[in-house]
Design an enzyme around this catalytic site. Structure first.
Site, PDB file in Angstrom:
ATOM      1  N   HIS A  56       0.841  -1.206   0.000  1.00  0.00           N
ATOM      2  CA  HIS A  56       0.000   0.000   0.000  1.00  0.00           C
ATOM      3  C   HIS A  56       0.875   1.254   0.000  1.00  0.00           C
ATOM      4  O   HIS A  56       1.218   1.806   1.042  1.00  0.00           O
ATOM      5  CB  HIS A  56      -0.900  -0.013   1.243  1.00  0.00           C
ATOM      6  CG  HIS A  56      -1.996   0.993   1.212  1.00  0.00           C
ATOM      7  ND1 HIS A  56      -3.227   0.762   1.786  1.00  0.00           N
ATOM      8  CD2 HIS A  56      -2.072   2.252   0.706  1.00  0.00           C
ATOM      9  CE1 HIS A  56      -3.999   1.821   1.628  1.00  0.00           C
ATOM     10  NE2 HIS A  56      -3.309   2.746   0.985  1.00  0.00           N
ATOM     11  N   HIS A  58       1.527   5.123  -2.088  1.00  0.00           N
ATOM     12  CA  HIS A  58       1.070   6.133  -3.048  1.00  0.00           C
ATOM     13  C   HIS A  58       2.304   6.803  -3.658  1.00  0.00           C
ATOM     14  O   HIS A  58       3.051   7.492  -2.962  1.00  0.00           O
ATOM     15  CB  HIS A  58       0.190   7.181  -2.356  1.00  0.00           C
ATOM     16  CG  HIS A  58      -1.074   6.605  -1.786  1.00  0.00           C
ATOM     17  ND1 HIS A  58      -2.220   6.471  -2.520  1.00  0.00           N
ATOM     18  CD2 HIS A  58      -1.354   6.099  -0.561  1.00  0.00           C
ATOM     19  CE1 HIS A  58      -3.170   5.921  -1.775  1.00  0.00           C
ATOM     20  NE2 HIS A  58      -2.663   5.683  -0.576  1.00  0.00           N
ATOM     21  N   ASN A  90      -4.943   5.893  -7.186  1.00  0.00           N
ATOM     22  CA  ASN A  90      -5.545   7.242  -7.159  1.00  0.00           C
ATOM     23  C   ASN A  90      -4.573   8.306  -7.659  1.00  0.00           C
ATOM     24  O   ASN A  90      -4.178   9.224  -6.951  1.00  0.00           O
ATOM     25  CB  ASN A  90      -6.079   7.587  -5.768  1.00  0.00           C
ATOM     26  CG  ASN A  90      -5.030   7.523  -4.675  1.00  0.00           C
ATOM     27  OD1 ASN A  90      -3.986   6.898  -4.830  1.00  0.00           O
ATOM     28  ND2 ASN A  90      -5.314   8.172  -3.564  1.00  0.00           N
ATOM     29  N   ASP A 303       0.866   2.689   3.763  1.00  0.00           N
ATOM     30  CA  ASP A 303      -0.028   3.754   3.283  1.00  0.00           C
ATOM     31  C   ASP A 303       0.764   5.053   3.117  1.00  0.00           C
ATOM     32  O   ASP A 303       0.294   6.137   3.471  1.00  0.00           O
ATOM     33  CB  ASP A 303      -1.218   3.963   4.219  1.00  0.00           C
ATOM     34  CG  ASP A 303      -2.318   4.814   3.592  1.00  0.00           C
ATOM     35  OD1 ASP A 303      -2.240   5.108   2.378  1.00  0.00           O
ATOM     36  OD2 ASP A 303      -3.247   5.217   4.326  1.00  0.00           O
TER      37      ASP A 303
END
Length: 428
Positions: A56, A58, A90, A303
């Site tokens: 996870h 980004h 995203n 994250d």
């Protein structure tokens, strides 16, 4: 590629051994190894782990290169001991087509600091209304197996069911951001005593727990795999524990910050502590640690959510949600899980390498430290203690909640298929 001899490392925290790397693979593991002309890394007292895998992350590229790029994000990953990361969908444009996931995948290959496996969006544009091109993304060069609308919840039960049915055909998994949107409208922090005292909109635990309960039942009904992103409440732990007791194919992750930090820190109104899901209570932290130790929670995932300075250096309500985490994750796990006696280093390897690689089907990663296996390795100085200085981060962003905080452990070396990406704490 020349040979490398790692001398005297405690493999998975066990007895000191030597590890000989020849090219991209481990040639031998044992005591008293030697190799003429090999580069020698003196590792006495240090712990050798398989390269870490983050399910996870980004990376923000394409579209938000002011926050992070694949290059800077993978450099941060290598600094933190990671040899593979899964990049969330995203981005701008959203990674909901074969073209976008292939772009991210190839950028990772070009930069070479760690392997990058794109995660495909579940729905077109993360809008929750129409399934994205799941099959095309899976069949692309990126070979996507994990799908998520992370940042948004797939709140429509029919869409979620269809996604679970679709990925079942090729052994994929849907990773759910569990957040019932109607219950979190205007939410700014964990709903509880602190939110009431501060006058900030509360984010109730049931907003997470209700989605998890629904989705494990859907997974059972369909006979498919569901993964729960960044689980954060004691109630969520109990739901996942119940689901596993029924034989439902569910896995779950917890972030380092949810294992250490609580909503009491929000009293400072410092937006660095604003994150999704929010920091919870001390009771939740305790439950999460116990669940990670007993296997109810399968893995640690960072994250890693980088933001530029202007998106965090503002009033609380306007600030973006998220924290960087790749470069501090292992230190936080050492403090919260190893130094508390809840996990040994073999347990850390399981939850930060073996299991995330298995869930995400990361080929060549999460493998034993033994002869014939790919030389994806991380060497950790567990005796080190130092304060966190984000000025030294490889990440493009600095939104860490640990600035100035003393944490244990430091990754000194990272090898990706035998190639050093980090040497003596410095990127190559």
């Amino acid at each position: 590629m020349s040979k490398i001899l790692i001398r005297g490392a405690k493999v998975l925290g066990g007895e000191p051994q030597d590890v000989l790397i020849d090219g991209a693979v481990i040639e031998a593991v044992g005591a008293g190894l030697s190799a003429e002309g090999a580069e020698v890394v003196e590792a006495a007292g240090k712990v050798l782990l398989p390269g870490l895998v983050d399910l996870h992350t980004h990376l923000r590229e394409p579209g938000r290169e002011d926050s992070e790029t694949v290059l800077t994000g993978t450099r941060a990953a290598a600094s933190g001991g990671y040899t593979a990361v899964f990049a969330m969908a995203n981005t701008f444009p959203v990674a909901d087509t074969a073209g976008v996931v292939e772009q991210v995948y190839r950028l990772g290959q070009e930069h070479g600091y760690c392997d990058v496996q794109p995660i495909g969006a579940v729905t077109v544009g993360l809008e929750g209304r129409k399934l994205a091109e799941l099959g095309a993304m899976h069949e692309s060069a990126a070979g996507v197996t994990v799908f998520s609308d992370d940042g948004k919840c797939v709140d429509d039960a029919v869409i979620m069911r269809r996604a679970l049915e679709y990925v079942k055909a090729f052994g994929g998994v849907v990773a759910q951001h569990a957040q019932e949107p109607r219950l979190t409208e205007g939410a700014q922090m964990n709903e509880g005593v602190v939110s009431a005292e501060l006058g900030l909109g509360g984010w109730p635990a049931v907003a997470e727990e209700s989605i998890i309960a629904r989705d494990v039942l859907l997974a059972e009904h369909v006979g498919s795999r569901v993964h729960i992103c960044h689980l954060s409440t004691a109630g969520s732990v109990e739901i996942v524990r119940w689901a596993k007791s029924r034989g439902i194919d569910v896995t779950a992750e917890v972030t380092p910050h949810h294992l250490l930090l609580t909503d009491e820190l929000v009293r400072s109104y410092n937006p660095v502590y604003k994150v999704n899901p929010p920091l919870r209570t001390e009771r939740d932290v305790h439950a999460l640690r116990e669940a990670l130790a007993d296997g109810t929670i399968d893995i640690v995932a960072t994250d890693h959510a980088p933001h530029p300075h202007e998106d965090k250096d503002c009033e609380w309500a306007a600030a973006a949600m998220g924290m960087v985490g790749l470069e501090t994750a292992l230190s936080v796990i050492q403090e919260t899980m190893v130094e508390t006696g809840l996990l040994d280093w073999a347990g850390v390897a399981s939850r930060m390498s073996f299991k995330p690689a298995l869930i995400g089907q990361a080929k060549g990663h999460g493998r034993p430290v033994s002869a014939g296996e790919p030389a994806n390795l991380t060497l950790v100085d567990t005796e080190y203690r130092g304060s966190v200085d984000p000025a030294g981060f490889a990440s493009r962003s600095r939104n860490t909640p640990y600035e100035g905080r003393e944490l244990p452990g430091r990754v000194t070396h990272t090898w990706l298929r035998g190639k050093a990406t980090l040497v003596d704490g410095k990127l190559t």
